[in-house]
Design a protein around this motif. Structure first.
Motif, mmCIF file in Angstrom:
data_model
loop_
_atom_site.group_PDB
_atom_site.id
_atom_site.type_symbol
_atom_site.label_atom_id
_atom_site.label_comp_id
_atom_site.label_asym_id
_atom_site.label_seq_id
_atom_site.Cartn_x
_atom_site.Cartn_y
_atom_site.Cartn_z
ATOM 1 N N ASN A 53 -2.999 3.164 1.030
ATOM 2 C CA ASN A 53 -2.985 3.480 -0.396
ATOM 3 C C ASN A 53 -2.560 2.238 -1.181
ATOM 4 O OD1 ASN A 53 -3.135 5.025 -2.744
ATOM 5 N ND2 ASN A 53 -1.019 5.719 -2.557
ATOM 6 N N ARG A 54 -3.221 1.140 -0.924
ATOM 7 C CA ARG A 54 -2.839 -0.154 -1.496
ATOM 8 C C ARG A 54 -2.752 -0.119 -3.016
ATOM 9 N NH1 ARG A 54 -5.962 -4.617 1.820
ATOM 10 N NH2 ARG A 54 -6.208 -5.337 -0.255
ATOM 11 N N PRO A 55 -1.751 -0.664 -3.618
ATOM 12 C CA PRO A 55 -0.614 -1.412 -3.094
ATOM 13 C C PRO A 55 0.613 -0.544 -2.814
ATOM 14 C CG PRO A 55 -0.572 -1.566 -5.464
ATOM 15 C CD PRO A 55 -1.783 -0.726 -5.096
ATOM 16 N N TYR A 56 0.441 0.779 -2.933
ATOM 17 C CA TYR A 56 1.592 1.682 -2.848
ATOM 18 C C TYR A 56 1.915 2.063 -1.408
ATOM 19 C CZ TYR A 56 0.179 1.871 -7.679
ATOM 20 O OH TYR A 56 -0.193 1.508 -8.947
ATOM 21 N N CYS A 57 3.191 2.263 -1.147
ATOM 22 C CA CYS A 57 3.641 2.668 0.180
ATOM 23 C C CYS A 57 3.152 4.078 0.483
ATOM 24 C CB CYS A 57 5.173 2.617 0.240
ATOM 25 S SG CYS A 57 5.832 3.209 1.811
ATOM 26 N N ASP A 58 2.654 4.275 1.703
ATOM 27 C CA ASP A 58 2.239 5.611 2.144
ATOM 28 C C ASP A 58 2.980 6.029 3.416
ATOM 29 O OD1 ASP A 58 1.078 4.097 4.144
ATOM 30 O OD2 ASP A 58 -0.958 4.852 3.839
ATOM 31 N N LEU A 98 -8.061 -13.659 2.977
ATOM 32 C CA LEU A 98 -7.342 -12.579 2.306
ATOM 33 C C LEU A 98 -7.048 -13.027 0.890
ATOM 34 C CD1 LEU A 98 -4.758 -11.434 5.023
ATOM 35 C CD2 LEU A 98 -6.875 -10.312 4.337
ATOM 36 N N SER A 99 -7.060 -12.090 -0.029
ATOM 37 C CA SER A 99 -6.733 -12.412 -1.419
ATOM 38 C C SER A 99 -5.909 -11.263 -1.992
ATOM 39 C CB SER A 99 -7.998 -12.659 -2.234
ATOM 40 O OG SER A 99 -8.883 -11.584 -2.110
ATOM 41 N N PRO A 100 -5.160 -11.525 -3.063
ATOM 42 C CA PRO A 100 -4.279 -10.487 -3.595
ATOM 43 C C PRO A 100 -5.054 -9.314 -4.177
ATOM 44 C CG PRO A 100 -4.357 -12.360 -5.081
ATOM 45 C CD PRO A 100 -5.108 -12.762 -3.848
ATOM 46 N N LEU A 101 -4.378 -8.185 -4.254
ATOM 47 C CA LEU A 101 -4.933 -7.009 -4.893
ATOM 48 C C LEU A 101 -4.405 -6.967 -6.321
ATOM 49 C CD1 LEU A 101 -6.409 -4.184 -4.611
ATOM 50 C CD2 LEU A 101 -4.099 -3.292 -4.350
ATOM 51 N N HIS A 102 -5.299 -7.067 -7.285
ATOM 52 C CA HIS A 102 -4.909 -7.046 -8.695
ATOM 53 C C HIS A 102 -4.952 -5.594 -9.189
ATOM 54 C CE1 HIS A 102 -4.967 -11.406 -9.140
ATOM 55 N NE2 HIS A 102 -6.007 -11.375 -8.331
ATOM 56 N N PHE A 103 -3.915 -5.225 -9.952
ATOM 57 C CA PHE A 103 -3.880 -3.878 -10.522
ATOM 58 C C PHE A 103 -3.093 -3.879 -11.823
ATOM 59 C CE2 PHE A 103 -0.029 -4.194 -8.077
ATOM 60 C CZ PHE A 103 0.907 -3.368 -8.687
ATOM 61 N N THR A 122 8.234 3.225 -12.272
ATOM 62 C CA THR A 122 8.923 2.706 -11.099
ATOM 63 C C THR A 122 8.166 3.213 -9.877
ATOM 64 O OG1 THR A 122 11.057 2.705 -12.218
ATOM 65 C CG2 THR A 122 11.095 2.640 -9.822
ATOM 66 N N VAL A 123 7.794 2.286 -8.985
ATOM 67 C CA VAL A 123 6.989 2.630 -7.810
ATOM 68 C C VAL A 123 7.562 1.962 -6.570
ATOM 69 C CG1 VAL A 123 4.863 2.941 -9.139
ATOM 70 C CG2 VAL A 123 5.399 0.696 -8.167
ATOM 71 N N TRP A 124 7.067 2.397 -5.434
ATOM 72 C CA TRP A 124 7.393 1.769 -4.158
ATOM 73 C C TRP A 124 6.131 1.050 -3.685
ATOM 74 C CZ3 TRP A 124 12.252 1.656 -2.216
ATOM 75 C CH2 TRP A 124 13.170 2.541 -2.764
ATOM 76 N N LEU A 125 6.166 -0.293 -3.666
ATOM 77 C CA LEU A 125 5.021 -1.074 -3.202
ATOM 78 C C LEU A 125 5.185 -1.379 -1.720
ATOM 79 C CD1 LEU A 125 4.414 -3.562 -6.157
ATOM 80 C CD2 LEU A 125 3.341 -1.354 -5.717
ATOM 81 N N TRP A 129 -0.640 -7.974 -6.078
ATOM 82 C CA TRP A 129 0.107 -7.572 -4.888
ATOM 83 C C TRP A 129 -0.345 -8.416 -3.707
ATOM 84 C CZ3 TRP A 129 -1.796 -4.562 -0.545
ATOM 85 C CH2 TRP A 129 -0.796 -4.118 0.323
ATOM 86 N N CYS A 130 0.602 -8.993 -2.989
ATOM 87 C CA CYS A 130 0.311 -9.837 -1.819
ATOM 88 C C CYS A 130 -0.279 -8.983 -0.707
ATOM 89 C CB CYS A 130 1.596 -10.516 -1.346
ATOM 90 S SG CYS A 130 1.439 -11.363 0.246
ATOM 91 N N THR A 131 -1.425 -9.381 -0.189
ATOM 92 C CA THR A 131 -2.054 -8.661 0.924
ATOM 93 C C THR A 131 -1.863 -9.376 2.254
ATOM 94 O OG1 THR A 131 -4.182 -9.768 0.640
ATOM 95 C CG2 THR A 131 -3.851 -7.693 -0.560
#
Length: 130
Positions: free
Chosen positions: A108-113, A85-90, A97-100, A62-64
């Protein structure tokens, strides 16, 4: 020439020599070291989250930084545009299905809060890809 005048002359020469050496060392060091102590801040590529279908067991980045042209995922743009900065790997456990997060300021990285609804995001300029 008196001993006192000679000591003063030597002290002045020593001072000039030391100052010259320190300036040269500082210039050499400053060109190699990033002097800012402020961590880079992400830009805001979207003020809404990205709906994404994820595959369980697959690794995502996920792009940070917000500079990626493959939002919400990383394309390596941080290496030149947001060093530090570096990406968040998960890896999701199952297909889902999620909302990033698109604003990059979620807690709540990488998820939308819902952070994108706050005034500091709503009133901020949207980053335009070049």
């Amino acid at each position: 020439m008196s001993m006192e005048k000679m000591n003063i002359l030597v002290a002045k020469l020593d001072h000039r020599w030391i100052t010259s050496i320190l300036k040269k060392s500082w210039i050499a060091m400053a060109s190699k070291v990033h002097l800012s102590t402020i961590p880079p801040q992400p830009v805001i590529p979207s003020k809404k989250p990205f709906k994404v279908d994820l595959v369980g067991g697959k690794r995502y980045a996920w792009c940070t930084c917000g500079h990626s042209k493959k939002q919400p995922f990383c394309d390596g743009a941080h290496k030149s545009k947001a060093q530090g900065l570096s990406p968040l790997h998960f890896v999701p456990e199952k297909d889902v299905t999620v909302w990033l997060c698109g604003c990059k300021y979620t807690n709540n990285r990488p998820y939308c809060d819902g952070t994108h609804k706050q005034d500091f995001i709503v009133s901020a300029p949207l980053h335009e890809q070049t």
